[in-house]
Design an enzyme around this catalytic site. Structure first.
Site, PDB file in Angstrom:
ATOM      1  N   GLY A 259       0.770  -1.243   0.000  1.00  0.00           N
ATOM      2  CA  GLY A 259       0.000   0.000   0.000  1.00  0.00           C
ATOM      3  C   GLY A 259       0.793   1.280   0.000  1.00  0.00           C
ATOM      4  O   GLY A 259       0.211   2.363  -0.125  1.00  0.00           O
ATOM      5  N   PRO A 294       5.073  -5.135  -0.335  1.00  0.00           N
ATOM      6  CA  PRO A 294       5.014  -3.982  -1.229  1.00  0.00           C
ATOM      7  C   PRO A 294       4.893  -4.406  -2.685  1.00  0.00           C
ATOM      8  O   PRO A 294       5.521  -5.393  -3.098  1.00  0.00           O
ATOM      9  CB  PRO A 294       6.361  -3.300  -0.989  1.00  0.00           C
ATOM     10  CG  PRO A 294       7.273  -4.430  -0.632  1.00  0.00           C
ATOM     11  CD  PRO A 294       6.435  -5.420   0.138  1.00  0.00           C
ATOM     12  N   GLY A 295       4.095  -3.717  -3.442  1.00  0.00           N
ATOM     13  CA  GLY A 295       4.007  -3.947  -4.880  1.00  0.00           C
ATOM     14  C   GLY A 295       4.398  -2.670  -5.603  1.00  0.00           C
ATOM     15  O   GLY A 295       5.521  -2.518  -6.080  1.00  0.00           O
ATOM     16  N   ARG A 296       3.464  -1.741  -5.607  1.00  0.00           N
ATOM     17  CA  ARG A 296       3.667  -0.473  -6.302  1.00  0.00           C
ATOM     18  C   ARG A 296       4.986   0.222  -5.909  1.00  0.00           C
ATOM     19  O   ARG A 296       5.694   0.752  -6.766  1.00  0.00           O
ATOM     20  CB  ARG A 296       2.484   0.453  -5.968  1.00  0.00           C
ATOM     21  CG  ARG A 296       2.426   1.713  -6.808  1.00  0.00           C
ATOM     22  CD  ARG A 296       1.335   2.659  -6.260  1.00  0.00           C
ATOM     23  NE  ARG A 296       0.076   2.012  -6.057  1.00  0.00           N
ATOM     24  CZ  ARG A 296      -0.899   1.929  -6.966  1.00  0.00           C
ATOM     25  NH1 ARG A 296      -0.751   2.505  -8.128  1.00  0.00           N
ATOM     26  NH2 ARG A 296      -2.027   1.305  -6.682  1.00  0.00           N
ATOM     27  N   ARG A 332      -4.948   2.549 -16.169  1.00  0.00           N
ATOM     28  CA  ARG A 332      -5.081   3.319 -14.932  1.00  0.00           C
ATOM     29  C   ARG A 332      -5.733   4.688 -15.121  1.00  0.00           C
ATOM     30  O   ARG A 332      -6.587   5.066 -14.316  1.00  0.00           O
ATOM     31  CB  ARG A 332      -3.730   3.448 -14.220  1.00  0.00           C
ATOM     32  CG  ARG A 332      -3.125   2.098 -13.834  1.00  0.00           C
ATOM     33  CD  ARG A 332      -1.864   2.232 -12.991  1.00  0.00           C
ATOM     34  NE  ARG A 332      -2.179   2.796 -11.686  1.00  0.00           N
ATOM     35  CZ  ARG A 332      -1.984   4.040 -11.348  1.00  0.00           C
ATOM     36  NH1 ARG A 332      -1.429   4.889 -12.169  1.00  0.00           N
ATOM     37  NH2 ARG A 332      -2.349   4.462 -10.171  1.00  0.00           N
ATOM     38  N   TYR A 336      -8.987   4.727 -12.926  1.00  0.00           N
ATOM     39  CA  TYR A 336      -8.847   5.405 -11.630  1.00  0.00           C
ATOM     40  C   TYR A 336      -8.630   6.901 -11.757  1.00  0.00           C
ATOM     41  O   TYR A 336      -8.220   7.532 -10.787  1.00  0.00           O
ATOM     42  CB  TYR A 336      -7.605   4.895 -10.887  1.00  0.00           C
ATOM     43  CG  TYR A 336      -7.462   3.424 -10.686  1.00  0.00           C
ATOM     44  CD1 TYR A 336      -8.483   2.662 -10.122  1.00  0.00           C
ATOM     45  CD2 TYR A 336      -6.267   2.795 -11.003  1.00  0.00           C
ATOM     46  CE1 TYR A 336      -8.297   1.305  -9.911  1.00  0.00           C
ATOM     47  CE2 TYR A 336      -6.078   1.439 -10.786  1.00  0.00           C
ATOM     48  CZ  TYR A 336      -7.102   0.700 -10.244  1.00  0.00           C
ATOM     49  OH  TYR A 336      -6.906  -0.635 -10.023  1.00  0.00           O
ATOM     50  N   CYS A 363     -11.955   2.078 -29.606  1.00  0.00           N
ATOM     51  CA  CYS A 363     -13.274   2.668 -29.824  1.00  0.00           C
ATOM     52  C   CYS A 363     -14.037   2.795 -28.517  1.00  0.00           C
ATOM     53  O   CYS A 363     -14.994   2.074 -28.254  1.00  0.00           O
ATOM     54  CB  CYS A 363     -14.056   1.815 -30.819  1.00  0.00           C
ATOM     55  SG  CYS A 363     -13.168   1.659 -32.360  1.00  0.00           S
ATOM     56  N   GLU A 364     -13.574   3.678 -27.662  1.00  0.00           N
ATOM     57  CA  GLU A 364     -14.209   3.965 -26.371  1.00  0.00           C
ATOM     58  C   GLU A 364     -13.880   5.421 -26.069  1.00  0.00           C
ATOM     59  O   GLU A 364     -12.715   5.816 -26.185  1.00  0.00           O
ATOM     60  CB  GLU A 364     -13.566   3.136 -25.243  1.00  0.00           C
ATOM     61  CG  GLU A 364     -13.856   1.667 -25.250  1.00  0.00           C
ATOM     62  CD  GLU A 364     -15.201   1.305 -24.643  1.00  0.00           C
ATOM     63  OE1 GLU A 364     -15.787   2.135 -23.900  1.00  0.00           O
ATOM     64  OE2 GLU A 364     -15.677   0.197 -24.931  1.00  0.00           O
ATOM     65  N   TYR A 392       0.895  -2.090 -12.066  1.00  0.00           N
ATOM     66  CA  TYR A 392      -0.490  -2.135 -12.542  1.00  0.00           C
ATOM     67  C   TYR A 392      -0.594  -1.568 -13.965  1.00  0.00           C
ATOM     68  O   TYR A 392      -1.550  -0.894 -14.318  1.00  0.00           O
ATOM     69  CB  TYR A 392      -1.430  -1.424 -11.551  1.00  0.00           C
ATOM     70  CG  TYR A 392      -1.272  -1.974 -10.152  1.00  0.00           C
ATOM     71  CD1 TYR A 392      -1.747  -3.239  -9.835  1.00  0.00           C
ATOM     72  CD2 TYR A 392      -0.570  -1.274  -9.170  1.00  0.00           C
ATOM     73  CE1 TYR A 392      -1.553  -3.784  -8.574  1.00  0.00           C
ATOM     74  CE2 TYR A 392      -0.377  -1.813  -7.905  1.00  0.00           C
ATOM     75  CZ  TYR A 392      -0.862  -3.071  -7.619  1.00  0.00           C
ATOM     76  OH  TYR A 392      -0.664  -3.613  -6.376  1.00  0.00           O
TER      77      TYR A 392
HETATM   78  C1  LIG Z   1      -2.332  -5.586  -3.948  1.00  0.00           C
HETATM   79  C2  LIG Z   1      -1.860  -6.100  -2.662  1.00  0.00           C
HETATM   80  C3  LIG Z   1      -0.608  -5.713  -2.152  1.00  0.00           C
HETATM   81  C4  LIG Z   1       0.289  -4.719  -2.833  1.00  0.00           C
HETATM   82  O1  LIG Z   1      -0.257  -3.454  -2.816  1.00  0.00           O
HETATM   83  P1  LIG Z   1       0.601  -2.196  -3.312  1.00  0.00           P
HETATM   84  O2  LIG Z   1      -0.290  -1.051  -3.090  1.00  0.00           O
HETATM   85  O3  LIG Z   1       0.927  -2.416  -4.742  1.00  0.00           O
HETATM   86  O4  LIG Z   1       1.826  -2.142  -2.457  1.00  0.00           O
HETATM   87  C5  LIG Z   1      -0.204  -6.271  -0.958  1.00  0.00           C
HETATM   88  N1  LIG Z   1      -0.986  -7.155  -0.289  1.00  0.00           N
HETATM   89  C6  LIG Z   1      -2.186  -7.529  -0.757  1.00  0.00           C
HETATM   90  C7  LIG Z   1      -2.989  -8.496   0.023  1.00  0.00           C
HETATM   91  C8  LIG Z   1      -2.670  -7.023  -1.935  1.00  0.00           C
HETATM   92  O5  LIG Z   1      -3.867  -7.395  -2.384  1.00  0.00           O
END
Ligand SMILES: *Cc1c(COP(=O)(O)O)cnc(C)c1O
Length: 439
Positions: A259, A294-296, A332, A336, A363-364, A392
Site C-alpha cells: 500500500g 510492497p508492490g507499487r 489506470r 482510476y 473505440c471507447e 499495474y
Molecule cells: C495488492 C496487494 C498488495 C500490494 O499493494 P501495493 O499497493 O501495490 O503495495 C499487498 N498485499 C495484498 C494483500 C494485496 O492485495
C-alpha cells in the site's frame, strides 16, 4: 560516457520531485533508462513497449531492507503489481519472497524458483485446485479472508496429510484515504475478516488439526501517501494481538500488507525510512515476525510505457494526440483517473507549447492516457513516454479491440533485453476454434 558531458536533466529539474524516477532521465535532449538510450530500444523493439529499470527495482528493495534492518522482516513482493518473470527473478535474487493471489501467480513463482518458504498467498476467492497446488509446493502462509475459505483449506490439508500455516486477514475498519477502488481496509470492503470473527476463529483454532492458525494479515489499500492510516490500522492490530495473547493465543507472524504510495505527480509520499520510523515503535518487544508486501512501491517508478504519435487531430475545442497505445495497454487513467507524466523521448526545447489530450486508438470515449497536458508541439512519429507505469500497467493490459499486447523490456546498466515479446495475431486467436455446427 566521458565524452557525453551534455547537461543531464533529471525529473527534479523539470519541476517534479527528484528521486522518484532517477533511472529515467534526459541526457541532452534524449531520454535514457539507466545507460541505454530509450530511442535505441524503441527502434529495435517498436512501440508500444514497457521498459523497466533493473536498478530502480533493486534500489527500492534495498530502501525497505535498510529501513527495517532492525527487525529483518520478510519482504514478499506483491506479484500482481508486475508479474513479468524477469522482474520476479530480479527481486527474488535480491532476497525477497513473493505475495501471490492466484494459481497463475504461484506458477510464475515456481518458474523463477522462488523458495516456497517465502511465499504468502492472499485473495478472497481461492479455489480448491489452487489451494492444493500451494500446499503441495509448501508455501509459508495462506492469508485467509473468510471462514468458508478456512474450512476448505482445512479439508484439503487433511486430504493431503499436510499442515497449512494460516494467517487471518483482518479488516481493521480504517479509511486509507486513497481512491475508493483501491481502498480495502474499510468495513464495507470485500476484504478480510472483522475482529470479532477473527477472535472466535483463534479461540477455536484446535478445531482445525490440519491448520496452524498463527498469523495476522492486514492490507488496508493501495497508493496510501500518508503515514497516519497505517499507524491507525497497525495500532488497532497490535492491541488486538495483545488481547489474543492474553487469552493464550500465540501469534508468530504479522503481515503488514503493501500500500505504500509513490510519486505520480505532486504526491509527497512517506519514504521507506519515514514509514519504518512511524510504525516500528508499535512493535517494540513483540516476538512475532513482520512481513511486508510492497508492490507499487517497488515497481511503479521502475517502468515506463512508450508509444508513438500517429497524428494530431485538431478540433475547434481541443488538440488530440492519437497514439498507438491507450487504455488497452495502460488502463489506470481510464479506471482510476490516474495521472502519468508524459515525457517526449526527444525534447524540443524551443518549440511552442500546446495543450493536448493524449488518446489511444480504441473505440471507447474513455480511451485516454493523459488530459490537458502542455507539451512542446507534437507531430506524427514523435515518441512519448508515460512515466511511472511499472506497477499495474502491463498486468492489466487487455486484447480489447483485438489489439496485441505490448512488448516488455528490462534494462540493466548498458544492456537491455526483451523480457516479453510483443504479441502477434497468431497468439491473439490461439485457443479459439470454429466448431463444425457453425458457418
Ligand atoms: C495488492 C496487494 C498488495 C500490494 O499493494 P501495493 O499497493 O501495490 O503495495 C499487498 N498485499 C495484498 C494483500 C494485496 O492485495
Amino acid at each position: 560516457m566521458g565524452k557525453m558531458s551534455k547537461k543531464i536533466i533529471r525529473q527534479g529539474d523539470l519541476g517534479f520531485h527528484t528521486g522518484a524516477m532517477h533511472d529515467f532521465y534526459y541526457r541532452g535532449k534524449e531520454l535514457y533508462c539507466e545507460k541505454v538510450r530509450v530511442l535505441d530500444i524503441v527502434r529495435k523493439v517498436g512501440t508500444p513497449v514497457y521498459i523497466y529499470s533493473h536498478n530502480t527495482l533493486i534500489e527500492h528493495v534495498e530502501k525497505l531492507q535498510k529501513a527495517f534492518q532492525s527487525v529483518q522482516p520478510l519482504i514478499c513482493y506483491s506479484v500482481k503489481a508486475n508479474s513479468n518473470l524477469a522482474v520476479l527473478k530480479s527481486l527474488i535474487a535480491k532476497g525477497t519472497g513473493l505475495d501471490i493471489v492466484s494459481g497463475g501467480e504461484l506458477y510464475r513463482a515456481k518458474q523463477v524458483g522462488c523458495d516456497p518458504r517465502k511465499i504468502v498467498y492472499a485473495g478472497v476467492g481461492k479455489t480448491e485446485p489452487e489451494i492444493e497446488e500451494a500446499l503441495r509446493y509448501g508455501i509459508l502462509l495462506f492469508n485467509v479472508e473468510s471462514r468458508p475459505e478456512l474450512e476448505l483449506i482445512h479439508q484439503v490439508a487433511q486430504r493431503l496429510k499436510k499442515r497449512a500455516n494460516i494467517s487471518l486477514r483482518i479488516n481493521p475498519g480504517v479509511d486509507p484515504r486513497t481512491h475508493h477502488h483501491i481502498a480495502t481496509g474499510k468495513l464495507e470492503s470485500t476484504f478480510g475478516i472483522d475482529l470479532d470473527t477473527a477472535r472466535q476463529i483463534f479461540l477455536k483454532r484446535f478445531d482445525y488439526p490440519s491448520l496452524n492458525i498463527c498469523g495476522i494479515h492486514v492490507h488496508i489499500g493501495s497508493q496510501i501517501v500518508k503515514g497516519e492510516p497505517f499507524v491507525e490500522a497497525f495500532r488497532k492490530i497490535v492491541g488486538f494481538i495483545d488481547s489474543l495473547e492474553r487469552e493464550g493465543v500465540r501469534i508468530e507472524t504479522l503481515n503488514l500488507g503493501g500500500g505504500l504510495g509513490v510519486i505520480y505527480n505532486d504526491e509527497v509520499p512517506q519514504t521507506a525510512d519515514q514509514f519504518a520510523k512511524n510504525i516500528l515503535s508499535l512493535f517494540k518487544g513483540k516476538k512475532y515476525r513482520l512481513i511486508l508486501e510492497p508492490g507499487r512501491f517497488i515497481v511503479a517508478n521502475g517502468g515506463i510505457l512508450v508509444g508513438r504519435v500517429l497524428w494530431v487531430k485538431q478540433t475547434k475545442v481541443k488538440n488530440f494526440a492519437v497514439t498507438d497505445t491507450g487504455m488497452g495497454d495502460l488502463i489506470r487513467p481510464s479506471l482510476y483517473d490516474a495521472y502519468h507524466e508524459v515525457w517526449p523521448l526527444v525534447r524540443k526545447d524551443h518549440a511552442r507549447k500546446l495543450t493536448y489530450d493524449i488518446v489511444g486508438p480504441i473505440c471507447e470515449s474513455g480511451d485516454f492516457l493523459a488530459k490537458e497536458r502542455h507539451l512542446a508541439e507534437l507531430e506524427s512519429g514523435d515518441y512519448l513516454a508515460f512515466m511511472t507505469a511499472g506497477a499495474y500497467g502491463f498486468v492489466m493490459a487487455s486484447n480489447y479491440n483485438s489489439r496485441t499486447r505490448p512488448a516488455e523490456v528490462l534494462v540493466r546498466a548498458d544492456r537491455f533485453a526483451v523480457v516479453r515479446k510483443r504479441e502477434d495475431f497468431h497468439s491473439l486467436v490461439a485457443g479459439e476454434s470454429v466448431p463444425a455446427f457453425v458457418g
